[in-house]
Design a protein around this motif. Structure first.
Motif, PDB file in Angstrom:
ATOM      1  N   ALA A  29       0.860  -1.229   0.082  1.00 27.95           N
ATOM      2  CA  ALA A  29       0.075  -0.084  -0.075  1.00 27.95           C
ATOM      3  C   ALA A  29       0.871   1.213   0.061  1.00 27.95           C
ATOM      4  CB  ALA A  29      -0.663  -0.008   1.102  1.00 27.95           C
ATOM      5  N   PHE A  30       0.593   2.287  -0.694  1.00 27.59           N
ATOM      6  CA  PHE A  30       1.205   3.569  -0.817  1.00 27.59           C
ATOM      7  C   PHE A  30       0.768   4.351   0.459  1.00 27.59           C
ATOM      8  CE2 PHE A  30       1.755   2.497  -5.201  1.00 27.59           C
ATOM      9  CZ  PHE A  30       3.256   2.560  -5.429  1.00 27.59           C
ATOM     10  N   LEU A  31       1.845   4.875   1.200  1.00 27.22           N
ATOM     11  CA  LEU A  31       1.706   5.871   2.075  1.00 27.22           C
ATOM     12  C   LEU A  31       1.696   7.142   1.459  1.00 27.22           C
ATOM     13  CD1 LEU A  31       3.962   4.420   5.044  1.00 27.22           C
ATOM     14  CD2 LEU A  31       1.354   4.318   4.687  1.00 27.22           C
ATOM     15  N   LEU A  32       2.636   7.366   0.412  1.00 30.65           N
ATOM     16  CA  LEU A  32       3.059   8.671  -0.148  1.00 30.65           C
ATOM     17  C   LEU A  32       3.398   8.426  -1.529  1.00 30.65           C
ATOM     18  CD1 LEU A  32       3.076  11.482   0.733  1.00 30.65           C
ATOM     19  CD2 LEU A  32       5.473  11.418   0.880  1.00 30.65           C
ATOM     20  N   GLU A  33       2.564   8.934  -2.610  1.00 29.70           N
ATOM     21  CA  GLU A  33       2.779   8.756  -4.089  1.00 29.70           C
ATOM     22  C   GLU A  33       3.432  10.023  -4.534  1.00 29.70           C
ATOM     23  OE1 GLU A  33      -0.228   6.350  -6.460  1.00 29.70           O
ATOM     24  OE2 GLU A  33      -1.443   6.646  -4.381  1.00 29.70           O
ATOM     25  N   PRO A  34       4.007  10.037  -5.771  1.00 29.55           N
ATOM     26  CA  PRO A  34       4.665  11.229  -6.484  1.00 29.55           C
ATOM     27  C   PRO A  34       3.411  12.334  -6.880  1.00 29.55           C
ATOM     28  CG  PRO A  34       4.872   9.352  -7.942  1.00 29.55           C
ATOM     29  CD  PRO A  34       4.198   8.523  -6.637  1.00 29.55           C
ATOM     30  N   ASN A  35       3.685  13.429  -6.945  1.00 27.72           N
ATOM     31  CA  ASN A  35       2.722  14.388  -7.240  1.00 27.72           C
ATOM     32  C   ASN A  35       3.335  15.268  -8.448  1.00 27.72           C
ATOM     33  OD1 ASN A  35       0.437  14.039  -5.492  1.00 27.72           O
ATOM     34  ND2 ASN A  35       2.230  15.079  -3.804  1.00 27.72           N
ATOM     35  N   ASP A  36       2.427  15.746  -9.279  1.00 22.36           N
ATOM     36  CA  ASP A  36       2.741  16.607 -10.238  1.00 22.36           C
ATOM     37  C   ASP A  36       3.855  17.873  -9.731  1.00 22.36           C
ATOM     38  OD1 ASP A  36       1.380  15.020 -11.863  1.00 22.36           O
ATOM     39  OD2 ASP A  36      -0.331  16.636 -11.985  1.00 22.36           O
ATOM     40  N   VAL A  37       5.013  17.924 -10.642  1.00 24.09           N
ATOM     41  CA  VAL A  37       5.811  19.261  -9.979  1.00 24.09           C
ATOM     42  C   VAL A  37       6.208  19.758 -11.139  1.00 24.09           C
ATOM     43  CG1 VAL A  37       7.646  17.586 -10.086  1.00 24.09           C
ATOM     44  CG2 VAL A  37       7.456  19.371  -8.489  1.00 24.09           C
ATOM     45  N   ILE A  38       6.657  21.253 -10.740  1.00 24.26           N
ATOM     46  CA  ILE A  38       7.500  21.863 -11.846  1.00 24.26           C
ATOM     47  C   ILE A  38       8.584  22.349 -11.329  1.00 24.26           C
ATOM     48  CG2 ILE A  38       7.533  24.230 -13.140  1.00 24.26           C
ATOM     49  CD1 ILE A  38       4.481  24.422 -12.921  1.00 24.26           C
ATOM     50  N   ALA A  39       9.655  21.629 -12.077  1.00 23.14           N
ATOM     51  CA  ALA A  39      11.257  21.685 -11.632  1.00 23.14           C
ATOM     52  C   ALA A  39      12.058  22.895 -12.288  1.00 23.14           C
ATOM     53  CB  ALA A  39      11.842  20.376 -12.245  1.00 23.14           C
ATOM     54  N   VAL A  40      12.937  23.301 -11.793  1.00 19.57           N
ATOM     55  CA  VAL A  40      13.779  24.425 -12.111  1.00 19.57           C
ATOM     56  C   VAL A  40      15.051  23.816 -12.608  1.00 19.57           C
ATOM     57  CG1 VAL A  40      14.963  26.466 -11.484  1.00 19.57           C
ATOM     58  CG2 VAL A  40      12.629  25.976 -10.358  1.00 19.57           C
ATOM     59  N   ASP A  48       8.337  11.767  -4.262  1.00 18.10           N
ATOM     60  CA  ASP A  48       8.096  10.827  -3.386  1.00 18.10           C
ATOM     61  C   ASP A  48       7.514   9.462  -3.532  1.00 18.10           C
ATOM     62  OD1 ASP A  48       9.061  12.526  -1.177  1.00 18.10           O
ATOM     63  OD2 ASP A  48       7.195  13.746  -1.200  1.00 18.10           O
ATOM     64  N   CYS A  49       7.885   8.300  -2.902  1.00 19.76           N
ATOM     65  CA  CYS A  49       7.285   7.022  -3.086  1.00 19.76           C
ATOM     66  C   CYS A  49       7.610   6.326  -1.879  1.00 19.76           C
ATOM     67  CB  CYS A  49       7.899   6.269  -4.296  1.00 19.76           C
ATOM     68  SG  CYS A  49       7.054   4.676  -4.621  1.00 19.76           S
ATOM     69  N   ARG A  50       6.825   6.491  -0.999  1.00 18.68           N
ATOM     70  CA  ARG A  50       6.752   5.662   0.498  1.00 18.68           C
ATOM     71  C   ARG A  50       5.581   4.634   0.457  1.00 18.68           C
ATOM     72  NH1 ARG A  50       6.492   9.271   5.545  1.00 18.68           N
ATOM     73  NH2 ARG A  50       6.609   7.437   6.400  1.00 18.68           N
ATOM     74  N   VAL A  51       5.988   3.351   0.739  1.00 19.39           N
ATOM     75  CA  VAL A  51       5.481   1.964   0.654  1.00 19.39           C
ATOM     76  C   VAL A  51       5.392   1.404   1.869  1.00 19.39           C
ATOM     77  CG1 VAL A  51       4.995  -0.016  -0.817  1.00 19.39           C
ATOM     78  CG2 VAL A  51       5.984   2.030  -1.874  1.00 19.39           C
ATOM     79  N   GLN A  52       4.114   0.742   2.268  1.00 22.08           N
ATOM     80  CA  GLN A  52       4.051  -0.190   3.346  1.00 22.08           C
ATOM     81  C   GLN A  52       3.731  -1.430   2.994  1.00 22.08           C
ATOM     82  OE1 GLN A  52       0.986   1.075   5.982  1.00 22.08           O
ATOM     83  NE2 GLN A  52      -0.519   0.288   4.841  1.00 22.08           N
ATOM     84  N   LEU A  77      16.570   6.742  -3.375  1.00 22.87           N
ATOM     85  CA  LEU A  77      17.293   6.757  -1.859  1.00 22.87           C
ATOM     86  C   LEU A  77      16.237   5.655  -0.931  1.00 22.87           C
ATOM     87  CD1 LEU A  77      16.699  10.727  -0.861  1.00 22.87           C
ATOM     88  CD2 LEU A  77      18.323   9.211  -2.013  1.00 22.87           C
ATOM     89  N   ALA A  78      16.790   5.353  -0.010  1.00 19.98           N
ATOM     90  CA  ALA A  78      16.424   4.188   1.046  1.00 19.98           C
ATOM     91  C   ALA A  78      15.043   4.181   1.023  1.00 19.98           C
ATOM     92  CB  ALA A  78      17.179   3.856   2.273  1.00 19.98           C
ATOM     93  N   ASN A  79      14.327   5.215   1.249  1.00 19.01           N
ATOM     94  CA  ASN A  79      12.848   5.194   1.546  1.00 19.01           C
ATOM     95  C   ASN A  79      12.190   5.363   0.127  1.00 19.01           C
ATOM     96  OD1 ASN A  79      13.487   7.846   0.473  1.00 19.01           O
ATOM     97  ND2 ASN A  79      12.441   9.082   2.286  1.00 19.01           N
ATOM     98  N   GLY A  80      12.670   5.337  -1.007  1.00 19.65           N
ATOM     99  CA  GLY A  80      11.895   5.114  -2.158  1.00 19.65           C
ATOM    100  C   GLY A  80      11.885   6.288  -2.941  1.00 19.65           C
ATOM    101  N   THR A  81      12.345   7.268  -2.269  1.00 19.73           N
ATOM    102  CA  THR A  81      12.363   8.720  -3.009  1.00 19.73           C
ATOM    103  C   THR A  81      13.214   8.749  -4.006  1.00 19.73           C
ATOM    104  OG1 THR A  81      11.626   9.839  -1.003  1.00 19.73           O
ATOM    105  CG2 THR A  81      12.896  11.252  -2.915  1.00 19.73           C
ATOM    106  N   TYR A 101       6.596  10.315 -14.521  1.00 18.93           N
ATOM    107  CA  TYR A 101       7.060   9.467 -13.668  1.00 18.93           C
ATOM    108  C   TYR A 101       5.997   8.468 -12.974  1.00 18.93           C
ATOM    109  CZ  TYR A 101      11.195  11.889 -14.400  1.00 18.93           C
ATOM    110  OH  TYR A 101      12.637  12.336 -14.930  1.00 18.93           O
ATOM    111  N   ASP A 102       6.230   7.350 -12.446  1.00 23.02           N
ATOM    112  CA  ASP A 102       5.495   6.407 -11.629  1.00 23.02           C
ATOM    113  C   ASP A 102       6.608   5.699 -10.973  1.00 23.02           C
ATOM    114  OD1 ASP A 102       5.650   3.992 -12.953  1.00 23.02           O
ATOM    115  OD2 ASP A 102       4.348   4.851 -14.519  1.00 23.02           O
ATOM    116  N   CYS A 103       6.308   5.290  -9.814  1.00 22.77           N
ATOM    117  CA  CYS A 103       7.183   4.285  -8.965  1.00 22.77           C
ATOM    118  C   CYS A 103       6.367   2.963  -8.845  1.00 22.77           C
ATOM    119  CB  CYS A 103       7.664   4.914  -7.672  1.00 22.77           C
ATOM    120  SG  CYS A 103       6.135   5.098  -6.572  1.00 22.77           S
ATOM    121  N   ALA A 104       7.195   1.932  -9.007  1.00 21.77           N
ATOM    122  CA  ALA A 104       6.714   0.596  -8.925  1.00 21.77           C
ATOM    123  C   ALA A 104       7.211  -0.383  -7.747  1.00 21.77           C
ATOM    124  CB  ALA A 104       6.830  -0.289 -10.197  1.00 21.77           C
TER     125      ALA A 104
END
Length: 372
Positions: A29-40, A48-52, A77-81, A101-104
């Motif tokens: 289950a996802f605790l935190l999924e990536p959001n739309d973002v505007i990068a500089v 973000d991608c945090r999973v339990q 990163l170790a937490n999936g980010t 982007y999506d995380c699997a």
């Protein structure tokens, strides 16, 4: 809840019993999924991608459906980010870091794929509409407009004679679409106008336009600019422009083409006739009529604009985990609503599910699977 040897754990997490005395989250289950973002450009970006769930859990990132190669610049990163140390754009116009982007996430129970997050590069190109010079009778109405397509949307301000325009003057109305309205024009309003656009990428100045003020003359009412067709989401703010000129000054009023009342809650008039509807709902959709009347007469001019209010998709019912013996049938139900009506896609272990001999998709968005 599920229970085994006196131990309880929430079914919403998925549960299993290890050695009869521990409850662990097994299903992903996802605790935190990536959001739309505007990068500089040249700055760090984190998605973000945090999973339990029961470990070990492997997290992989994809851009436009293709695995993201890791390097010293791009790391998971170790937490999936996902960390991109320096967001890049090539000089040849290709955007290697721009995309969806999506995380699997995967463990021994299966794979779960996050929502797609749109990553854009902040930019501020040149103006594609500049204000134009005009002659306006004293007491009349002046209207300037500039347009620029920035990512994110640019903040527009105005200058007269290279000095920031005071917004405290009630005769000056600044609309968020890059429009400046000056009502009851006076000789002191004459000058050189330009708009200034700025966002996190850059600041740009439009070409200059001259406002010339002439003597007062009689004129029939004219709508300089009426409402444009507008499509927005619920809870946003709708601004329908209507600016009219004439001598004597016309009276601007609003109505709906279907005869329904516009109401008063969340309704505000900007300037001398622009209609602002705050926190719009689906009921606000319709055709709006702006009318400019010459005082004391039946002479009037009208303009129409359609407002379409959309609602993002949201789930009313989603699939629940089930346990079935081999050879049995499993039914998963998914119900969503939105305007326009959402299109639903089923995934199994991150891959699009297509109907087959033992898989059926019904019109009420149910997935029936029969084991063979």
């Amino acid at each position: 809840v599920c229970i085994r040897r006196g131990r309880w754990c929430p079914l919403s997490l998925g549960c299993m019993v290890v050695d009869g005395n521990a409850c662990l989250a097994s299903e992903l289950a996802f605790l935190l999924e990536p959001n739309d973002v505007i990068a500089v450009r040249d700055r760090p970006l984190m998605l973000d991608c945090r999973v339990q769930g029961e470990g070990p859990i492997m997290v992989r990132w994809r851009r436009n459906g293709v695995p993201v190669p890791t390097s010293q610049r791009v790391q998971v990163l170790a937490n999936g980010t996902l960390l991109i140390q320096s967001f890049q754009k090539r000089r040849d116009g290709n955007d290697p870091d721009v995309g969806e982007y999506d995380c699997a996430a995967q463990n021994r129970y299966g794979m779960l794929v996050s929502r797609k997050a749109k990553v854009q590069l902040a930019s501020l190109p040149k103006f594609h509409t500049h204000p134009e010079s005009m002659w306006v009778d004293e007491g009349g109405v002046a209207r300037f407009q500039c347009q620029i397509n920035g990512i994110p949307e640019a903040n527009i301000t105005w200058e007269r004679d290279r000095t920031a325009l005071s917004t405290s003057n009630s005769r000056y109305t600044l609309l968020p679409m890059g429009i400046l309205q000056v009502t009851g024009v006076q000789q002191t309003d004459a000058g050189i106008y330009r708009c200034v656009a700025s966002n996190i990428a850059n600041t740009r100045y439009s070409r200059e336009a001259v406002l010339n003020v002439t003597g007062r003359t009689y004129k029939e009412p004219v709508i300089l600019s009426g409402p444009q067709n507008l499509t927005i989401n619920v809870h946003q703010t709708a601004i329908l422009e209507c600016i009219a000129t004439g001598n004597p000054r016309p009276i601007v009023s609003w109505s709906r083409l279907d005869g329904r009342s516009i109401g008063v809650e969340g309704i505000q008039v900007l300037g001398t006739g622009n209609l602002m509807i705050s926190d719009v709902s689906l009921q606000h959709s319709g055709v709006y009529v702006c009318a400019a009347n010459r005082p004391g007469t039946r002479m009037r001019r009208t303009a129409l604009g359609r407002l379409v209010v959309q609602a993002p998709p949201e789930f009313l019912q989603w699939p629940q985990s089930v346990s079935k013996p081999a050879g049995g049938s499993a039914v998963f139900t998914c119900v969503a609503q939105g305007v326009p009506e959402p299109h639903l896609i089923w995934l199994k272990n991150g891959k699009v599910l297509t109907p087959g001999d033992n898989v059926k998709l019904t019109n009420n968005n149910r997935w029936d699977k029969t084991q063979h």
